[in-house]
Write a protein that holds these residues in place. Sequence first.
Motif, PDB file in Angstrom:
ATOM      1  N   ALA A  76       0.869  -1.201   0.080  1.00  0.00           N
ATOM      2  CA  ALA A  76       0.028  -0.123   0.125  1.00  0.00           C
ATOM      3  C   ALA A  76       0.925   1.458   0.023  1.00  0.00           C
ATOM      4  O   ALA A  76       0.445   2.237  -0.743  1.00  0.00           O
ATOM      5  N   VAL A  77       1.949   1.312   0.927  1.00  0.00           N
ATOM      6  CA  VAL A  77       3.000   2.512   0.856  1.00  0.00           C
ATOM      7  C   VAL A  77       3.507   2.689  -0.411  1.00  0.00           C
ATOM      8  O   VAL A  77       3.766   4.110  -0.721  1.00  0.00           O
ATOM      9  N   LEU A  78       3.840   1.500  -0.932  1.00  0.00           N
ATOM     10  CA  LEU A  78       4.858   1.855  -2.211  1.00  0.00           C
ATOM     11  C   LEU A  78       4.009   2.028  -3.512  1.00  0.00           C
ATOM     12  O   LEU A  78       4.631   2.762  -4.268  1.00  0.00           O
ATOM     13  N   PHE A  79       2.625   1.704  -3.538  1.00  0.00           N
ATOM     14  CA  PHE A  79       1.910   1.980  -4.802  1.00  0.00           C
ATOM     15  C   PHE A  79       0.857   2.653  -4.583  1.00  0.00           C
ATOM     16  O   PHE A  79       0.418   3.359  -5.776  1.00  0.00           O
ATOM     17  N   MET A  80       0.303   3.267  -3.572  1.00  0.00           N
ATOM     18  CA  MET A  80      -0.696   4.111  -3.493  1.00  0.00           C
ATOM     19  C   MET A  80      -0.176   5.583  -3.795  1.00  0.00           C
ATOM     20  O   MET A  80       0.814   5.808  -3.383  1.00  0.00           O
ATOM     21  N   PRO A  81      -0.989   6.513  -4.556  1.00  0.00           N
ATOM     22  CA  PRO A  81      -0.339   7.922  -4.477  1.00  0.00           C
ATOM     23  C   PRO A  81      -0.672   8.706  -3.046  1.00  0.00           C
ATOM     24  O   PRO A  81      -1.372   8.127  -2.140  1.00  0.00           O
ATOM     25  N   ALA A  82      -0.162   9.795  -3.116  1.00  0.00           N
ATOM     26  CA  ALA A  82      -0.256  10.594  -2.029  1.00  0.00           C
ATOM     27  C   ALA A  82       0.333  10.046  -0.666  1.00  0.00           C
ATOM     28  O   ALA A  82      -0.241  10.521   0.321  1.00  0.00           O
ATOM     29  N   MET A  83       1.388   9.333  -0.731  1.00  0.00           N
ATOM     30  CA  MET A  83       2.000   8.724   0.412  1.00  0.00           C
ATOM     31  C   MET A  83       2.900   9.608   0.881  1.00  0.00           C
ATOM     32  O   MET A  83       3.843  10.410   0.367  1.00  0.00           O
ATOM     33  N   HIS A  84       2.747  10.012   2.396  1.00  0.00           N
ATOM     34  CA  HIS A  84       3.880  10.781   3.176  1.00  0.00           C
ATOM     35  C   HIS A  84       5.098  10.290   3.500  1.00  0.00           C
ATOM     36  O   HIS A  84       5.136   9.022   3.533  1.00  0.00           O
ATOM     37  N   ASP A  85       5.985  10.940   3.718  1.00  0.00           N
ATOM     38  CA  ASP A  85       7.339  10.330   3.854  1.00  0.00           C
ATOM     39  C   ASP A  85       7.636   9.525   5.172  1.00  0.00           C
ATOM     40  O   ASP A  85       8.492   8.726   5.513  1.00  0.00           O
ATOM     41  N   ARG A  86       6.570   9.650   6.167  1.00  0.00           N
ATOM     42  CA  ARG A  86       6.796   8.767   7.322  1.00  0.00           C
ATOM     43  C   ARG A  86       5.831   7.346   7.247  1.00  0.00           C
ATOM     44  O   ARG A  86       5.778   6.561   8.129  1.00  0.00           O
ATOM     45  N   TYR A  87       5.223   7.423   6.085  1.00  0.00           N
ATOM     46  CA  TYR A  87       4.132   6.136   6.198  1.00  0.00           C
ATOM     47  C   TYR A  87       4.842   4.790   5.948  1.00  0.00           C
ATOM     48  O   TYR A  87       4.170   3.759   6.319  1.00  0.00           O
ATOM     49  N   GLY A  88       6.217   4.776   5.576  1.00  0.00           N
ATOM     50  CA  GLY A  88       6.753   3.429   5.599  1.00  0.00           C
ATOM     51  C   GLY A  88       7.306   3.071   7.068  1.00  0.00           C
ATOM     52  O   GLY A  88       7.987   2.052   7.280  1.00  0.00           O
ATOM     53  N   PHE A  89       6.830   3.857   8.029  1.00  0.00           N
ATOM     54  CA  PHE A  89       7.466   3.389   9.254  1.00  0.00           C
ATOM     55  C   PHE A  89       7.198   2.212  10.132  1.00  0.00           C
ATOM     56  O   PHE A  89       7.979   1.378  10.433  1.00  0.00           O
ATOM     57  N   VAL A  90       5.973   1.691   9.922  1.00  0.00           N
ATOM     58  CA  VAL A  90       5.526   0.524  10.393  1.00  0.00           C
ATOM     59  C   VAL A  90       5.971  -0.715   9.715  1.00  0.00           C
ATOM     60  O   VAL A  90       6.462  -1.667  10.317  1.00  0.00           O
ATOM     61  N   CYS A  91       6.174  -0.397   8.389  1.00  0.00           N
ATOM     62  CA  CYS A  91       6.648  -1.615   7.669  1.00  0.00           C
ATOM     63  C   CYS A  91       7.937  -1.822   7.666  1.00  0.00           C
ATOM     64  O   CYS A  91       8.508  -3.052   7.881  1.00  0.00           O
ATOM     65  N   GLY A  92       8.940  -0.798   8.088  1.00  0.00           N
ATOM     66  CA  GLY A  92      10.196  -0.796   8.766  1.00  0.00           C
ATOM     67  C   GLY A  92      10.283  -1.656   9.786  1.00  0.00           C
ATOM     68  O   GLY A  92      11.286  -2.430  10.077  1.00  0.00           O
ATOM     69  N   ILE A  93       9.418  -1.625  10.798  1.00  0.00           N
ATOM     70  CA  ILE A  93       9.578  -2.228  12.175  1.00  0.00           C
ATOM     71  C   ILE A  93       9.285  -3.736  11.662  1.00  0.00           C
ATOM     72  O   ILE A  93       9.890  -4.640  12.334  1.00  0.00           O
ATOM     73  N   LEU A  94       8.053  -3.915  11.060  1.00  0.00           N
ATOM     74  CA  LEU A  94       7.907  -5.281  10.747  1.00  0.00           C
ATOM     75  C   LEU A  94       8.934  -5.971   9.932  1.00  0.00           C
ATOM     76  O   LEU A  94       9.033  -7.356  10.167  1.00  0.00           O
ATOM     77  N   LEU A  95       9.476  -5.348   8.884  1.00  0.00           N
ATOM     78  CA  LEU A  95      10.713  -6.018   8.438  1.00  0.00           C
ATOM     79  C   LEU A  95      11.878  -6.317   9.360  1.00  0.00           C
ATOM     80  O   LEU A  95      12.327  -7.578   9.075  1.00  0.00           O
ATOM     81  N   VAL A  96      12.081  -5.611  10.360  1.00  0.00           N
ATOM     82  CA  VAL A  96      13.059  -6.167  11.316  1.00  0.00           C
ATOM     83  C   VAL A  96      12.582  -7.164  11.936  1.00  0.00           C
ATOM     84  O   VAL A  96      13.465  -8.045  12.251  1.00  0.00           O
ATOM     85  N   LEU A  97      11.351  -7.218  12.470  1.00  0.00           N
ATOM     86  CA  LEU A  97      10.815  -8.217  13.194  1.00  0.00           C
ATOM     87  C   LEU A  97      10.908  -9.658  12.458  1.00  0.00           C
ATOM     88  O   LEU A  97      11.275 -10.779  12.913  1.00  0.00           O
ATOM     89  N   CYS A  98      10.643  -9.620  11.138  1.00  0.00           N
ATOM     90  CA  CYS A  98      10.748 -10.839  10.156  1.00  0.00           C
ATOM     91  C   CYS A  98      12.228 -11.246  10.005  1.00  0.00           C
ATOM     92  O   CYS A  98      12.449 -12.416  10.271  1.00  0.00           O
TER      93      CYS A  98
END
Length: 398
Positions: free
Chosen positions: A301-323
């Motif tokens: 969603a963050v990578l392909f949706m328009p109008a995404m803000h610069d902080r919207y990848g924050f949660v995904c970054g956390i989840l990738l670390v947990l993976c």
Amino acid sequence: MTKAERKLIDFIHAHLPLLAVLCFTALALLARLTGRFVVTVDYTRFLSGWYEAIAAAPFGKLVGNYTTPYMTAMFVMTRLSFLSPMTAIKLFSILFDFLLALVSGSLVKLLTGSKNKAAVSYCIILMMPTVITNSAYWGQCDAILAFLIVSFFLLFLKRKYLPAFVVYGLAMSFKLQAIFFLPYIITAYFRRKDFSLLHFLIIPAMLVLTALPYTVAAGVSPLYNFNIFLGLSGDHTSLSLFSPGFAQLLLAQTSLWFDLCMLLAVGVLGFGLWRSLVMGMKKPASDFDELQQLTWFGWAAVLFMPAMHDRYGFVCGILLVLCAICQPTQRRIALAAITEAVYMRVYVEYFYICTHLDQWAIFENEQVILSVVLLVAFLVFSCTVFSHAKEPQTTLEE
């Protein structure tokens, strides 16, 4: 070696995870102290004005474009007269850094059964540059959303669906970005077959419930949070708001490109939905597979949706670390590190632009490069999530 020395070393060995947690807690606090005097454009243009308006009014005053849960938190902050406005705002966000680290450790413990990995996750999450910068320097509250999403997922894996949906509804009440993870829940509904469509009604109920105190105190509409979200979705018509992703690769800022970008996002998420259901019919997903799919849908969603803000990848970054912590293959570690580096670079760009408002255009070419890097990383992650091929597994020493 004396007897006392031997006892000390034995104690350290026996309590190493706890000692690491205590040491990194102290380091994390020190790291955040360095940002206490940093003033950003977001603070001067928005947060400080909101704070002053709420401080001067009784409970029920609503300002800005944030929802009622954050306004309630800000009301409490204004009553802590011994703190300056900026300190109160940043401390509130920093509190959730630590809560996020704790719940992340609990999730890793559930997925791996390892206290060592749980301690590692706590320490890494607290010391991630984006986590430190987001709260202590920027004064933003993305750690709140991350805490609620990880808490929801922890309850969801335990099949405690009622509290899980309450927490997810609260996450949605705080930030609309929680909706990025809704497609994952929909796939889980069809795959798991052990919770009801009625559980989904909890989500809008929480949006109404969190607005009710303002309805009682000031006659605010119980649909206030819905109206905020509708207003936000209408306000942002730019293809991208400094967020690396597909929209950064488009050549023109037009409504046609905006609509095409949205259609592509729907198509990508639809592919993920189809692939998840096909895999679920062949073999039930493990809890770790569920974590990867949660991450995939949010990141898509963050990578392909328009109008995404610069902080919207924050949660995904956390989840990738947990993976990467749960099953630390070279691929997962590289993906987590690259993603963290890219999003941190975006933060650096923001802080430069804060003091050089007329020079934002110098980062346009760099944004394209960062977008390509993340899209390639996402493609690699997609192969990891949806491929039937087994990866060679490596484990942390217990």
